[in-house]
Design a protein around this motif. Structure first.
Motif, PDB file in Angstrom:
ATOM      1  N   SER A 164       0.856  -1.183   0.000  1.00 45.99           N
ATOM      2  CA  SER A 164       0.000   0.000   0.000  1.00 45.99           C
ATOM      3  C   SER A 164       0.893   1.235   0.000  1.00 45.99           C
ATOM      4  O   SER A 164       1.999   1.208   0.542  1.00 45.99           O
ATOM      5  N   HIS A 165       0.401   2.318  -0.591  1.00 42.35           N
ATOM      6  CA  HIS A 165       1.131   3.579  -0.615  1.00 42.35           C
ATOM      7  C   HIS A 165       0.572   4.449   0.500  1.00 42.35           C
ATOM      8  O   HIS A 165      -0.537   4.967   0.401  1.00 42.35           O
TER       9      HIS A 165
ATOM     10  N   ASP B  70       6.981   8.461  10.162  1.00 38.47           N
ATOM     11  CA  ASP B  70       7.515   9.046   8.924  1.00 38.47           C
ATOM     12  C   ASP B  70       6.653  10.242   8.542  1.00 38.47           C
ATOM     13  O   ASP B  70       5.620  10.505   9.174  1.00 38.47           O
ATOM     14  N   ASN B  71       7.055  10.957   7.497  1.00 41.16           N
ATOM     15  CA  ASN B  71       6.260  12.094   7.037  1.00 41.16           C
ATOM     16  C   ASN B  71       6.044  12.095   5.529  1.00 41.16           C
ATOM     17  O   ASN B  71       5.581  13.080   4.978  1.00 41.16           O
ATOM     18  N   ARG B  72       6.375  10.981   4.883  1.00 38.05           N
ATOM     19  CA  ARG B  72       6.217  10.871   3.437  1.00 38.05           C
ATOM     20  C   ARG B  72       5.510   9.564   3.086  1.00 38.05           C
ATOM     21  O   ARG B  72       5.643   8.572   3.782  1.00 38.05           O
ATOM     22  N   HIS B  73       4.825   9.600   1.973  1.00 36.18           N
ATOM     23  CA  HIS B  73       4.214   8.364   1.479  1.00 36.18           C
ATOM     24  C   HIS B  73       5.307   7.394   1.038  1.00 36.18           C
ATOM     25  O   HIS B  73       6.276   7.800   0.369  1.00 36.18           O
ATOM     26  N   ARG B  74       5.163   6.161   1.401  1.00 38.66           N
ATOM     27  CA  ARG B  74       6.095   5.081   1.045  1.00 38.66           C
ATOM     28  C   ARG B  74       5.258   3.861   0.658  1.00 38.66           C
ATOM     29  O   ARG B  74       4.092   3.748   1.019  1.00 38.66           O
TER      30      ARG B  74
ATOM     31  N   VAL C 100       8.973  -1.426   4.871  1.00 41.57           N
ATOM     32  CA  VAL C 100       8.857  -0.125   4.209  1.00 41.57           C
ATOM     33  C   VAL C 100       9.861  -0.123   3.058  1.00 41.57           C
ATOM     34  O   VAL C 100      11.050  -0.380   3.261  1.00 41.57           O
ATOM     35  N   HIS C 101       9.380   0.150   1.853  1.00 35.98           N
ATOM     36  CA  HIS C 101      10.235   0.172   0.661  1.00 35.98           C
ATOM     37  C   HIS C 101      10.554   1.622   0.309  1.00 35.98           C
ATOM     38  O   HIS C 101       9.708   2.347  -0.209  1.00 35.98           O
TER      39      HIS C 101
END
Length: 190
Positions: free
Chosen positions: A12-13, A19-23, A32-33
């Motif tokens: 899933s994105h 964190d503070n960013r889409h991963r 987490v990629h």
């Protein structure tokens, strides 16, 4: 990315905890990629009053001129990558003098590092990646046939700096605006 490289499950994105960013995050094993910028390293080889350019035999920008440069490999330094790419694209052995341009290419998530280098002898030839390899004086540069704006920038800086005999390191940020036009911001230089 659709599947986790660790367990093969769907990803899933989303923004992972802390964190503070889409991963891309695995729905099964929660790996987490991270996706990070790719580094391009190369040289601006100089022989006497000429620079060495390569006509690209590969995409993108097939048939246009560039400095010898390419993607850095794991396990090598930026200098090693620049020397390797110069040899792979131009069959040229150079001596690196200094880091010359560092360009963050924002819209394609790349960082390009160009070293100012000396070509001690005019020994070079084509390769699988180059249709032609040639030394150019300033008035011979095929400005309208250069492959990338970063190469145009590095060459313009070089010929300007050569007049004063001082070659400061240039830091730039480049990208495309909403209408697709290039923009370039000069950062700090020393």
């Amino acid at each position: 990315m659709k599947f986790c490289s660790q367990c093969g499950a769907n990803v899933s994105h989303k923004i992972p905890a802390g964190d503070n960013r889409h991963r891309y995050v695995c729905d099964n094993c929660h790996t987490v990629h991270y996706e990070n910028p790719r580094i391009i390293a190369g040289c601006l080889p100089v022989y006497k009053n000429q620079v060495l350019l390569c006509k690209r035999a590969i995409e993108p920008r097939y048939g246009l001129w560039t400095l010898p440069a390419g993607f850095m490999e794991n396990g090598e330094s930026t200098e090693q990558a620049a020397l390797r790419e110069t040899y792979e694209e131009a069959n040229a052995k150079v001596h690196i003098e200094k880091l010359y341009t560092l360009t963050s290419i924002l819209h394609v998530d790349q960082v390009q590092i160009i070293y100012l280098a000396t070509l001690p002898e005019p020994h070079f030839s084509i390769s699988e990646e180059s249709l032609e390899v040639k030394l150019f004086s300033e008035d011979e540069i095929p400005w309208d046939e250069l492959a990338f704006p970063t190469i145009t920038n590095a060459l313009r800086f070089y010929f300007e700096d050569r007049k004063e005999g001082v070659f400061p390191m240039r830091h730039l940020q480049m990208g495309r605006n909403a209408s697709g036009e290039w923009y370039c911001e000069l950062g700090s230089h020393q």
